[in-house]
Design an enzyme around this catalytic site. Structure first.
Site, PDB file in Angstrom:
ATOM      1  N   ASN A   1     -26.638  48.282   7.057  1.00 45.81           N
ATOM      2  CA  ASN A   1     -25.588  49.237   6.701  1.00 45.81           C
ATOM      3  C   ASN A   1     -24.709  48.585   5.635  1.00 45.81           C
ATOM      4  O   ASN A   1     -23.889  47.727   5.940  1.00 45.81           O
ATOM      5  CB  ASN A   1     -24.779  49.570   7.971  1.00 45.81           C
ATOM      6  CG  ASN A   1     -23.595  50.463   7.672  1.00 45.81           C
ATOM      7  OD1 ASN A   1     -23.455  50.995   6.572  1.00 45.81           O
ATOM      8  ND2 ASN A   1     -22.728  50.627   8.665  1.00 45.81           N
TER       9      ASN A   1
ATOM     10  N   LYS B   1     -22.388  49.860   3.851  1.00 47.79           N
ATOM     11  CA  LYS B   1     -21.020  50.408   3.782  1.00 47.79           C
ATOM     12  C   LYS B   1     -20.618  50.676   2.322  1.00 47.79           C
ATOM     13  O   LYS B   1     -21.499  50.960   1.504  1.00 47.79           O
ATOM     14  CB  LYS B   1     -20.044  49.475   4.512  1.00 47.79           C
ATOM     15  CG  LYS B   1     -20.552  49.128   5.915  1.00 47.79           C
ATOM     16  CD  LYS B   1     -19.540  48.479   6.804  1.00 47.79           C
ATOM     17  CE  LYS B   1     -20.199  48.176   8.151  1.00 47.79           C
ATOM     18  NZ  LYS B   1     -19.271  47.624   9.121  1.00 47.79           N
TER      19      LYS B   1
ATOM     20  N   HIS C   1     -20.638  56.391  13.251  1.00 38.73           N
ATOM     21  CA  HIS C   1     -20.242  54.985  13.121  1.00 38.73           C
ATOM     22  C   HIS C   1     -18.754  54.865  13.464  1.00 38.73           C
ATOM     23  O   HIS C   1     -17.961  55.759  13.142  1.00 38.73           O
ATOM     24  CB  HIS C   1     -20.507  54.499  11.691  1.00 38.73           C
ATOM     25  CG  HIS C   1     -20.326  53.014  11.555  1.00 38.73           C
ATOM     26  ND1 HIS C   1     -19.081  52.444  11.467  1.00 38.73           N
ATOM     27  CD2 HIS C   1     -21.217  52.005  11.554  1.00 38.73           C
ATOM     28  CE1 HIS C   1     -19.221  51.118  11.389  1.00 38.73           C
ATOM     29  NE2 HIS C   1     -20.511  50.827  11.446  1.00 38.73           N
TER      30      HIS C   1
ATOM     31  N   GLU D   1     -16.401  53.344  12.170  1.00 36.17           N
ATOM     32  CA  GLU D   1     -15.482  53.488  11.023  1.00 36.17           C
ATOM     33  C   GLU D   1     -15.272  54.966  10.697  1.00 36.17           C
ATOM     34  O   GLU D   1     -14.187  55.370  10.278  1.00 36.17           O
ATOM     35  CB  GLU D   1     -16.027  52.703   9.817  1.00 36.17           C
ATOM     36  CG  GLU D   1     -15.836  51.205  10.025  1.00 36.17           C
ATOM     37  CD  GLU D   1     -16.870  50.324   9.345  1.00 36.17           C
ATOM     38  OE1 GLU D   1     -17.572  50.780   8.433  1.00 36.17           O
ATOM     39  OE2 GLU D   1     -16.972  49.147   9.759  1.00 36.17           O
TER      40      GLU D   1
ATOM     41  N   GLU E   1     -22.568  49.681  19.232  1.00 34.95           N
ATOM     42  CA  GLU E   1     -21.774  48.821  18.351  1.00 34.95           C
ATOM     43  C   GLU E   1     -20.357  48.690  18.901  1.00 34.95           C
ATOM     44  O   GLU E   1     -19.504  49.556  18.628  1.00 34.95           O
ATOM     45  CB  GLU E   1     -21.712  49.429  16.946  1.00 34.95           C
ATOM     46  CG  GLU E   1     -23.058  49.529  16.258  1.00 34.95           C
ATOM     47  CD  GLU E   1     -22.887  49.479  14.739  1.00 34.95           C
ATOM     48  OE1 GLU E   1     -23.531  48.634  14.110  1.00 34.95           O
ATOM     49  OE2 GLU E   1     -22.096  50.262  14.210  1.00 34.95           O
TER      50      GLU E   1
ATOM     51  N   GLY F   1     -17.780  43.418  12.063  1.00 28.59           N
ATOM     52  CA  GLY F   1     -17.122  42.761  10.939  1.00 28.59           C
ATOM     53  C   GLY F   1     -16.178  41.642  11.346  1.00 28.59           C
ATOM     54  O   GLY F   1     -15.398  41.157  10.526  1.00 28.59           O
TER      55      GLY F   1
ATOM     56  N   SER G   1     -21.628  42.133  14.080  1.00 28.19           N
ATOM     57  CA  SER G   1     -21.723  40.709  13.724  1.00 28.19           C
ATOM     58  C   SER G   1     -23.086  40.089  14.034  1.00 28.19           C
ATOM     59  O   SER G   1     -23.164  38.922  14.426  1.00 28.19           O
ATOM     60  CB  SER G   1     -20.596  39.906  14.381  1.00 28.19           C
ATOM     61  OG  SER G   1     -19.339  40.355  13.882  1.00 28.19           O
TER      62      SER G   1
ATOM     63  N   GLY H   1     -24.336  44.912   9.398  1.00 28.28           N
ATOM     64  CA  GLY H   1     -23.418  45.180   8.296  1.00 28.28           C
ATOM     65  C   GLY H   1     -23.395  44.015   7.322  1.00 28.28           C
ATOM     66  O   GLY H   1     -24.273  43.879   6.465  1.00 28.28           O
TER      67      GLY H   1
HETATM   68  P1  PGA Z   1     -21.221  43.926  10.937  1.00 24.44           P
HETATM   69  O1  PGA Z   1     -21.261  45.539  10.867  1.00 24.44           O
HETATM   70  O2  PGA Z   1     -22.652  43.468  11.089  1.00 24.44           O
HETATM   71  O3  PGA Z   1     -20.622  43.506   9.618  1.00 24.44           O
HETATM   72  O4  PGA Z   1     -20.405  43.563  12.096  1.00 24.44           O
HETATM   73  C1  PGA Z   1     -22.119  46.276  11.691  1.00 24.44           C
HETATM   74  C2  PGA Z   1     -21.928  47.749  11.463  1.00 24.44           C
HETATM   75  O5  PGA Z   1     -20.799  48.183  11.211  1.00 24.44           O
HETATM   76  O6  PGA Z   1     -22.896  48.528  11.515  1.00 24.44           O
END
Ligand code: PGA
Length: 255
Positions: free
Chosen positions: A9, A11, A97, A99, A169, A175, A214, A235
């Site tokens: 992803n 983003k 997601h 976000e 998630e 993140g 992460s 991500g």
């Molecule tokens: P991250 O994001 O691997 O940077 O934690 C995962 C995601 O938001 O799908």
């Protein structure tokens, strides 16, 4: 047998030049790594979807959208429909997601509509679910993720669930560099599995459950060793070909 899947992803990151070199590096690394037992997917931002689809045509990597609208067509300035995403050659889309849920105010019903839109046009949706840190600390994790899942089951039925997959998630792990431990991930994945199996044993067993939050080249192997972790939604570590392909290798070897 559930085929593992690793999805990147991206983003709102990258530009034409960086995306072109990331794809070149990924494809070159995959030629050596093979990863025949694992599906690989990337989710660029909408603007670059068409170019990425073209670049990845005939390769083992599929392309998906990070979001689609909950409506099919009409006067919705700035919105992009599932049908449009399908029309340009994407095969998958993320829905719900965290976000999108927190920064763009999407509730469970909107997410369920988005999931249904994907199914209507032949896109495979990946439903993201996950609890905040406050919800985990209040011991509400399983309630939250099963509520988020149930909203979609109620909208599309178990056949609809079978047409997509689910990504757990935890919001606190996205993140932050603070991944869930394999045991924490497995606890939630097995609860999600049980909930799906109780509704339809065959579809419940066959539905892939990805972990996201992460994931990197150092923790992926232990996560994939868990019985109900069928892959990863990645991500930050998907923006570098080395870490992304390392994760793909571990998924491939987990079969
Ligand atoms: P991250 O994001 O691997 O940077 O934690 C995962 C995601 O938001 O799908």
């Amino acid at each position: 047998m559930r085929k593992p899947l690793v999805a990147g992803n991206w983003k709102m990151n990258g530009d034409r030049a960086s995306i072109t070199s990331l794809l070149d590096e990924m494809l070159e690394a995959l030629e050596t790594a093979k990863c025949d037992h694992c599906e690989v997917l990337v989710f660029p931002t909408h603007v670059y979807l068409s170019e990425v689809v073209t670049r990845l045509a005939g390769t083992v990597v599929a392309t998906g959208a990070q979001d689609v609208d909950s409506r099919a067509v009409g006067a919705y300035t700035g919105a992009v429909s599932a049908g449009m995403v399908r029309d340009i050659g994407c095969t998958h889309a993320l829905v719900g997601h965290s976000e999108r849920r927190t920064l763009f105010g999407e509730d469970d019903d909107t997410v369920a509509e988005k999931y249904a839109q994907c199914l209507d046009v032949g896109l495979m949706p990946i439903l993201c679910v996950g609890e905040t840190l406050a919800e985990r600390e209040a011991d509400h994790t399983l309630d939250v993720v099963t509520r988020q899942l149930r909203a979609v089951v109620e909208r599309v039925g178990m056949d609809g669930i079978g047409g997509g997959m689910v990504a757990y998630e935890p919001v606190w792990a996205i993140g932050t560099g603070l991944s869930a431990t394999p045991e924490q991930a497995e606890e939630v994945h097995s609860a999600l599995r049980d909930s799906l199996v109780s509704l339809d044993p065959a579809i419940g067993e066959a539905t892939r459950l990805l972990y996201g939050g992460s994931v990197n080249g150092d923790n992926a192997q232990a996560l994939f060793a868990m019985e109900n972790v069928d892959g990863a939604l990645v991500g930050g570590a998907s923006l570098k070909s080395k870490s992304f392909i390392d994760i793909c290798r571990f998924a491939d070897a987990s079969v």
